[in-house]
Enzyme design. Structure first.
Site, short mmCIF file in Angstrom:
data_model
loop_
_atom_site.label_atom_id
_atom_site.label_comp_id
_atom_site.label_asym_id
_atom_site.label_seq_id
_atom_site.Cartn_x
_atom_site.Cartn_y
_atom_site.Cartn_z
N HIS A 191 -24.68 -31.83 6.03
CA HIS A 191 -24.12 -33.26 5.09
C HIS A 191 -23.12 -32.61 4.85
O HIS A 191 -23.54 -31.76 3.22
CB HIS A 191 -25.06 -34.12 4.89
CG HIS A 191 -26.34 -34.19 5.67
ND1 HIS A 191 -26.43 -35.21 6.21
CD2 HIS A 191 -28.03 -34.09 5.10
CE1 HIS A 191 -27.52 -35.31 7.09
NE2 HIS A 191 -28.31 -35.01 5.90
N GLY A 193 -30.08 -25.02 30.02
CA GLY A 193 -30.37 -24.35 30.42
C GLY A 193 -32.18 -25.18 31.44
O GLY A 193 -31.43 -26.27 31.39
N ARG A 229 -19.48 -33.79 3.81
CA ARG A 229 -18.86 -35.12 3.25
C ARG A 229 -19.64 -36.11 3.47
O ARG A 229 -19.96 -36.52 3.97
CB ARG A 229 -17.27 -34.50 3.91
CG ARG A 229 -16.46 -35.70 3.17
CD ARG A 229 -14.76 -35.48 4.29
NE ARG A 229 -14.69 -34.30 4.39
CZ ARG A 229 -14.17 -32.91 3.41
NH1 ARG A 229 -13.37 -34.28 2.53
NH2 ARG A 229 -13.59 -32.02 3.59
N SER A 230 -19.19 -37.65 2.11
CA SER A 230 -20.04 -38.51 2.06
C SER A 230 -18.92 -38.94 2.50
O SER A 230 -17.65 -39.06 3.03
CB SER A 230 -19.81 -38.46 0.54
OG SER A 230 -18.84 -38.51 -0.16
N GLY A 246 -36.69 -34.40 21.79
CA GLY A 246 -36.52 -33.60 20.95
C GLY A 246 -37.00 -32.77 20.44
O GLY A 246 -38.18 -33.10 20.43
N GLU A 274 -29.35 -37.16 16.54
CA GLU A 274 -30.74 -36.84 17.37
C GLU A 274 -30.59 -37.57 18.63
O GLU A 274 -30.31 -37.77 20.18
CB GLU A 274 -31.83 -37.61 17.21
CG GLU A 274 -33.20 -36.80 17.71
CD GLU A 274 -33.71 -36.17 17.30
OE1 GLU A 274 -35.48 -36.93 17.80
OE2 GLU A 274 -33.81 -36.09 15.99
#
Length: 144
Positions: free
Chosen positions: A95, A114, A97-98, A88, A68
Protein backbone atom coordinates in the site's frame (compact mmCIF):
# COMPACT_ATOMS: atom_id res chain seq x y z
CA UNK A 1 -13.07 -19.12 -19.99
CA UNK A 2 -10.76 -19.32 -22.93
CA UNK A 3 -10.24 -16.19 -25.00
CA UNK A 4 -9.54 -17.88 -28.33
CA UNK A 5 -12.29 -16.91 -30.75
CA UNK A 6 -13.94 -14.53 -28.28
CA UNK A 7 -14.25 -10.79 -28.76
CA UNK A 8 -13.17 -8.30 -26.14
CA UNK A 9 -16.82 -7.42 -25.56
CA UNK A 10 -17.79 -11.08 -25.00
CA UNK A 11 -14.99 -11.54 -22.47
CA UNK A 12 -15.88 -8.38 -20.55
CA UNK A 13 -19.56 -9.31 -20.49
CA UNK A 14 -18.68 -12.77 -19.17
CA UNK A 15 -16.38 -11.63 -16.36
CA UNK A 16 -18.62 -8.73 -15.32
CA UNK A 17 -21.48 -11.22 -14.90
CA UNK A 18 -19.43 -14.12 -13.49
CA UNK A 19 -21.21 -15.51 -10.44
CA UNK A 20 -24.35 -14.42 -8.62
CA UNK A 21 -23.10 -12.75 -5.46
CA UNK A 22 -19.36 -12.23 -5.37
CA UNK A 23 -16.91 -10.09 -3.45
CA UNK A 24 -16.14 -8.23 -6.70
CA UNK A 25 -19.80 -7.27 -7.05
CA UNK A 26 -19.99 -6.25 -3.39
CA UNK A 27 -17.15 -3.79 -4.00
CA UNK A 28 -18.60 -2.61 -7.34
CA UNK A 29 -15.56 -3.77 -9.32
CA UNK A 30 -16.20 -3.23 -13.02
CA UNK A 31 -14.00 -4.80 -15.69
CA UNK A 32 -13.53 -2.22 -18.44
CA UNK A 33 -10.84 -3.56 -20.77
CA UNK A 34 -9.04 -6.71 -21.79
CA UNK A 35 -6.08 -6.51 -24.15
CA UNK A 36 -5.83 -9.89 -25.85
CA UNK A 37 -2.51 -9.12 -27.56
CA UNK A 38 -0.69 -7.94 -24.44
CA UNK A 39 -2.70 -10.17 -22.08
CA UNK A 40 -3.75 -7.44 -19.66
CA UNK A 41 -6.98 -6.83 -17.79
CA UNK A 42 -8.28 -3.49 -16.49
CA UNK A 43 -11.01 -2.76 -13.94
CA UNK A 44 -12.26 0.13 -11.83
CA UNK A 45 -13.53 0.29 -8.26
CA UNK A 46 -15.21 3.25 -6.54
CA UNK A 47 -13.70 4.40 -3.25
CA UNK A 48 -16.63 5.04 -0.93
CA UNK A 49 -17.12 4.96 2.86
CA UNK A 50 -18.19 1.29 2.65
CA UNK A 51 -14.58 0.33 1.92
CA UNK A 52 -12.94 2.79 4.33
CA UNK A 53 -11.01 1.93 7.44
CA UNK A 54 -11.92 3.93 10.59
CA UNK A 55 -9.54 6.75 9.55
CA UNK A 56 -11.63 7.58 6.48
CA UNK A 57 -9.30 6.13 3.85
CA UNK A 58 -9.53 3.06 1.64
CA UNK A 59 -8.94 -0.10 3.63
CA UNK A 60 -5.87 -2.07 2.55
CA UNK A 61 -8.04 -5.17 2.41
CA UNK A 62 -10.14 -3.54 -0.32
CA UNK A 63 -6.97 -3.03 -2.38
CA UNK A 64 -6.07 -6.69 -1.80
CA UNK A 65 -9.55 -7.83 -2.87
CA UNK A 66 -9.32 -5.74 -6.04
CA UNK A 67 -5.81 -7.04 -6.77
CA UNK A 68 -6.71 -10.68 -6.14
CA UNK A 69 -9.85 -10.34 -8.24
CA UNK A 70 -7.71 -8.96 -11.05
CA UNK A 71 -4.98 -11.60 -10.83
CA UNK A 72 -7.43 -14.49 -10.59
CA UNK A 73 -9.58 -13.19 -13.42
CA UNK A 74 -6.53 -12.61 -15.63
CA UNK A 75 -5.43 -16.21 -15.17
CA UNK A 76 -8.89 -17.65 -15.67
CA UNK A 77 -9.65 -15.83 -18.90
CA UNK A 78 -6.37 -16.93 -20.47
CA UNK A 79 -6.70 -20.68 -19.76
CA UNK A 80 -9.08 -23.28 -21.13
CA UNK A 81 -11.88 -23.11 -18.57
CA UNK A 82 -13.25 -26.46 -19.74
CA UNK A 83 -10.09 -28.19 -18.53
CA UNK A 84 -8.54 -25.94 -15.86
CA UNK A 85 -9.16 -23.28 -13.28
CA UNK A 86 -6.74 -20.90 -11.62
CA UNK A 87 -6.67 -20.39 -7.85
CA UNK A 88 -4.68 -17.88 -5.87
CA UNK A 89 -1.94 -19.27 -3.67
CA UNK A 90 0.10 -16.19 -2.75
CA UNK A 91 -0.42 -12.44 -2.70
CA UNK A 92 2.05 -9.71 -1.77
CA UNK A 93 0.52 -6.28 -1.60
CA UNK A 94 2.21 -2.93 -0.95
CA UNK A 95 0.00 0.00 0.00
CA UNK A 96 1.85 3.05 -1.30
CA UNK A 97 -0.59 5.95 -1.07
CA UNK A 98 -3.92 6.56 0.66
CA UNK A 99 -7.21 7.25 -1.12
CA UNK A 100 -10.36 8.80 0.40
CA UNK A 101 -12.80 8.91 -2.50
CA UNK A 102 -13.16 8.73 -6.25
CA UNK A 103 -12.25 5.82 -8.49
CA UNK A 104 -9.22 3.57 -8.62
CA UNK A 105 -8.17 1.69 -11.73
CA UNK A 106 -6.35 -1.62 -11.60
CA UNK A 107 -4.32 -3.17 -14.41
CA UNK A 108 -3.17 -6.79 -14.21
CA UNK A 109 -0.47 -8.32 -16.42
CA UNK A 110 1.47 -11.54 -16.39
CA UNK A 111 5.02 -11.64 -15.08
CA UNK A 112 5.16 -15.35 -15.89
CA UNK A 113 2.51 -17.47 -17.57
CA UNK A 114 3.39 -21.13 -17.29
CA UNK A 115 1.26 -24.25 -17.74
CA UNK A 116 0.75 -24.87 -14.02
CA UNK A 117 1.55 -21.49 -12.45
CA UNK A 118 0.87 -17.86 -13.29
CA UNK A 119 2.51 -14.90 -11.58
CA UNK A 120 0.87 -11.56 -12.19
CA UNK A 121 1.52 -7.94 -11.31
CA UNK A 122 -1.36 -5.65 -10.43
CA UNK A 123 -1.04 -1.86 -10.26
CA UNK A 124 -3.83 0.18 -8.70
CA UNK A 125 -3.80 3.89 -9.60
CA UNK A 126 -5.93 6.93 -8.83
CA UNK A 127 -7.47 9.34 -11.33
CA UNK A 128 -4.17 11.25 -11.57
CA UNK A 129 -2.24 8.10 -12.42
CA UNK A 130 -0.56 7.96 -9.02
CA UNK A 131 0.31 4.47 -7.84
CA UNK A 132 -1.87 3.57 -4.83
CA UNK A 133 -0.97 -0.11 -4.55
CA UNK A 134 1.40 -2.60 -6.16
CA UNK A 135 0.64 -6.29 -5.81
CA UNK A 136 2.13 -9.51 -7.10
CA UNK A 137 0.04 -12.66 -7.08
CA UNK A 138 0.61 -16.33 -7.80
CA UNK A 139 -2.09 -18.63 -9.15
CA UNK A 140 -1.84 -22.38 -9.48
CA UNK A 141 -3.50 -23.76 -12.60
CA UNK A 142 -5.37 -26.91 -11.60
CA UNK A 143 -7.02 -29.57 -13.75
CA UNK A 144 -10.77 -29.91 -13.25
Amino acid sequence: MYTQGKTKEEILKFINNWGEETFAKTLDIQFIDVDLDNETLTATMPVTPKIHQPFGIMHGGASCVLAETMGSSLSNIFIDGNKYFGVGTNINSNHLRSKKDGIVTAVARFIRKGKTMHVSEIEIRDEKGQLINHTTMTNNIISK
